[in-house]
Design a protein around this motif. Structure first.
Motif, short mmCIF file in Angstrom:
data_model
loop_
_atom_site.label_atom_id
_atom_site.label_comp_id
_atom_site.label_asym_id
_atom_site.label_seq_id
_atom_site.Cartn_x
_atom_site.Cartn_y
_atom_site.Cartn_z
N PHE A 1 -47.66 -6.20 32.22
CA PHE A 1 -47.11 -5.58 31.01
C PHE A 1 -45.60 -5.34 31.08
CE2 PHE A 1 -51.57 -4.56 30.08
CZ PHE A 1 -51.62 -4.98 28.76
N GLN A 2 -45.01 -5.59 32.22
CA GLN A 2 -43.55 -5.50 32.29
C GLN A 2 -42.89 -6.79 31.80
OE1 GLN A 2 -42.09 -2.55 33.07
NE2 GLN A 2 -44.20 -1.82 33.29
N LEU B 1 -36.88 -4.28 28.68
CA LEU B 1 -38.17 -4.33 28.00
C LEU B 1 -38.32 -3.18 27.01
CD1 LEU B 1 -40.79 -5.83 27.79
CD2 LEU B 1 -41.68 -4.44 29.64
N SER C 1 -41.67 4.31 33.26
CA SER C 1 -40.48 5.15 33.08
C SER C 1 -40.70 6.54 33.67
CB SER C 1 -40.09 5.23 31.60
OG SER C 1 -40.96 6.10 30.92
N VAL C 2 -41.93 7.03 33.57
CA VAL C 2 -42.21 8.35 34.16
C VAL C 2 -42.08 8.30 35.68
CG1 VAL C 2 -43.96 10.15 34.47
CG2 VAL C 2 -43.67 9.08 32.25
N GLN C 3 -42.45 7.16 36.25
CA GLN C 3 -42.36 7.02 37.70
C GLN C 3 -40.92 7.15 38.20
OE1 GLN C 3 -44.20 3.22 38.19
NE2 GLN C 3 -46.25 4.08 38.56
N SER C 4 -39.99 6.84 37.32
CA SER C 4 -38.58 6.89 37.75
C SER C 4 -37.96 8.27 37.60
CB SER C 4 -37.76 5.88 36.94
OG SER C 4 -37.71 6.30 35.59
N VAL C 5 -38.72 9.22 37.03
CA VAL C 5 -38.17 10.57 36.89
C VAL C 5 -38.10 11.23 38.26
CG1 VAL C 5 -38.62 12.87 35.95
CG2 VAL C 5 -39.08 10.86 34.56
N PHE D 1 -51.17 -2.15 23.98
CA PHE D 1 -51.27 -1.36 25.22
C PHE D 1 -49.99 -1.37 26.05
CE2 PHE D 1 -55.43 -3.45 24.38
CZ PHE D 1 -56.01 -2.36 23.75
N GLN D 2 -49.09 -2.24 25.65
CA GLN D 2 -47.87 -2.37 26.45
C GLN D 2 -47.08 -1.05 26.55
OE1 GLN D 2 -44.90 -5.21 25.13
NE2 GLN D 2 -44.48 -5.77 27.27
N PRO D 3 -46.94 -0.31 25.44
CA PRO D 3 -46.15 0.92 25.54
C PRO D 3 -46.66 1.88 26.62
CG PRO D 3 -46.56 0.41 23.26
CD PRO D 3 -47.40 -0.55 24.06
N TYR D 4 -47.99 1.91 26.78
CA TYR D 4 -48.52 2.83 27.78
C TYR D 4 -48.03 2.48 29.19
CZ TYR D 4 -51.53 5.56 30.76
OH TYR D 4 -51.97 6.44 31.72
N LEU E 1 -42.65 4.80 22.94
CA LEU E 1 -42.69 5.64 24.13
C LEU E 1 -42.87 7.11 23.75
CD1 LEU E 1 -39.97 3.98 26.39
CD2 LEU E 1 -42.44 3.67 26.46
N VAL F 1 -45.41 0.69 29.96
CA VAL F 1 -43.95 0.87 30.04
C VAL F 1 -43.61 2.36 30.23
CG1 VAL F 1 -41.77 0.63 28.79
CG2 VAL F 1 -43.49 -1.18 28.67
N HIS F 2 -44.35 3.18 29.48
CA HIS F 2 -44.15 4.63 29.58
C HIS F 2 -44.45 5.11 31.01
CE1 HIS F 2 -44.52 8.92 28.78
NE2 HIS F 2 -45.72 8.88 29.31
N THR F 3 -45.55 4.61 31.56
CA THR F 3 -45.93 4.99 32.92
C THR F 3 -44.83 4.64 33.91
OG1 THR F 3 -48.25 4.62 32.40
CG2 THR F 3 -47.66 4.63 34.72
#
Lengths: 171, 140
Positions: B30-31, A93, B51-55, B42-45, A103, B47-49
């Motif tokens: 949104f995934q 995605l 990705s941050v969860q995987s840090v 609003f999708q990037p927000y 991002l 997606v960003h969230t």
């Protein structure tokens, strides 16, 4: 409490502590040190009190306080502003997003928010804490947390729509 | 999830009135690859969230070494154990003889005395014999 018991408690939350610390301190190394420090403090504390209710909330709050102390200290002046590149788990995605900079924009947008709003966004949208839990971590009341969260999200919504419609890169 | 539902949830989301479960539904929505045009900004927000969860922290954390107090406690415990052992050896005489041994010792002592007496008697008899024979020799 044995070392093994303590590890069982700390392991599930060490990433949360790290993400929170990184949000405050920016530097990966500083954030790692912060987690280590918090862990040592928690270890020493739990040896004295034996039982600790809401271990996670207590640790998160301790991490927040530690980070704020670090930011206030003179050492904070030498913090390295290094951002970790988020290469892990970049799913399909991500790649399919029309604008690959989206991002990065989100990162900038969130970093431009007041620090308190950044933290509340992090605790709610990333770590999925209830308002009451966030309130305890942030030393606020739940109503104020909700208001701050709403303000942060509305600011983001406005900026996201601007970027999408006009390609204006703010901040 | 239908667009109408998504809109309602998004409005609640920006008001800070969604529950964690509702926010999870939005995150899942949104995934997706295909979403309604109205929600694309609003999708990037979300997606960003995600990705941050995987840090995650990539440093091995270490537990502290044993504290000075616990080392002292161990030392105190060692000294106490040694003291207890010495005390035990002093108070409780592990070489204390049994009744049988005491009886044997008493018997042995009595027998020694009897033996002494017999020996002395033997000596006396010998001496008496000597005295008895001596005048006879002088008479000769």
């Amino acid at each position: 409490m044995t070392d093994a018991d303590f590890i069982c408690l700390i392991r599930p939350i060490e990433d949360k502590l790290y993400r929170l610390s990184r949000r405050y301190l920016i530097s990966n190394e500083e954030a790692q040190d912060a987690v280590q420090e918090v862990m040592l403090k928690m270890y020493a504390h739990i040896q004295k009190v034996k039982i600790l209710h809401n271990f996670e909330g207590y640790a998160m709050r301790m991490a927040r306080n530690y980070c704020l102390d670090r930011l206030k200290s003179k050492q904070a002046a030498t913090l390295r502003l290094v951002h970790r590149t988020e290469t892990s788990d970049q799913n399909n995605l991500d790649r399919k997003l029309d604008n690959k900079d989206s991002l990065e924009w989100i990162k900038k947008l969130t970093h431009n928010l007041p620090q308190q709003q950044q933290m509340i966004l992090q605790l709610r949208d990333v770590e999925a804490y209830e308002f009451e839990e966030i309130a305890k971590i942030m030393d606020m009341n739940p109503g104020a947390v909700r208001v701050a969260l709403s303000r942060a999200r509305k600011t983001l919504r406005k900026k996201l729509i601007e970027i999408h419609n006009y390609g204006i890169q703010t901040g | 999830m239908e667009s109408k539902q998504v809109k309602i949830l998004l409005d609640k989301f920006f008001e800070g009135k969604t529950t964690l479960r509702e926010e999870r539904l939005l995150e899942i929505y949104f995934q997706q690859d295909e979403i309604a045009d109205a929600f694309v900004p609003f999708q990037p927000y979300f997606v960003h969230t995600r990705s941050v969860q995987s840090v995650s922290i990539d440093k091995q954390l270490s537990l502290p070494n044993k504290s000075f107090l616990s080392v002292m406690e161990k030392r105190i415990a060692s000294v106490a154990a040694i003291g207890l052992a010495v005390f035990s050896l002093t108070v409780f005489d592990f070489n204390k003889p049994t009744e049988e041994e005491l009886a044997f010792a008493a018997f042995k002592e009595n027998m020694f005395l009897v033996s002494n007496q017999l020996n002395r008697a033997q000596q006396d008899i010998t001496y008496i014999n000597y005295l008895y024979n001596t005048p006879n020799q002088s008479k000769k």
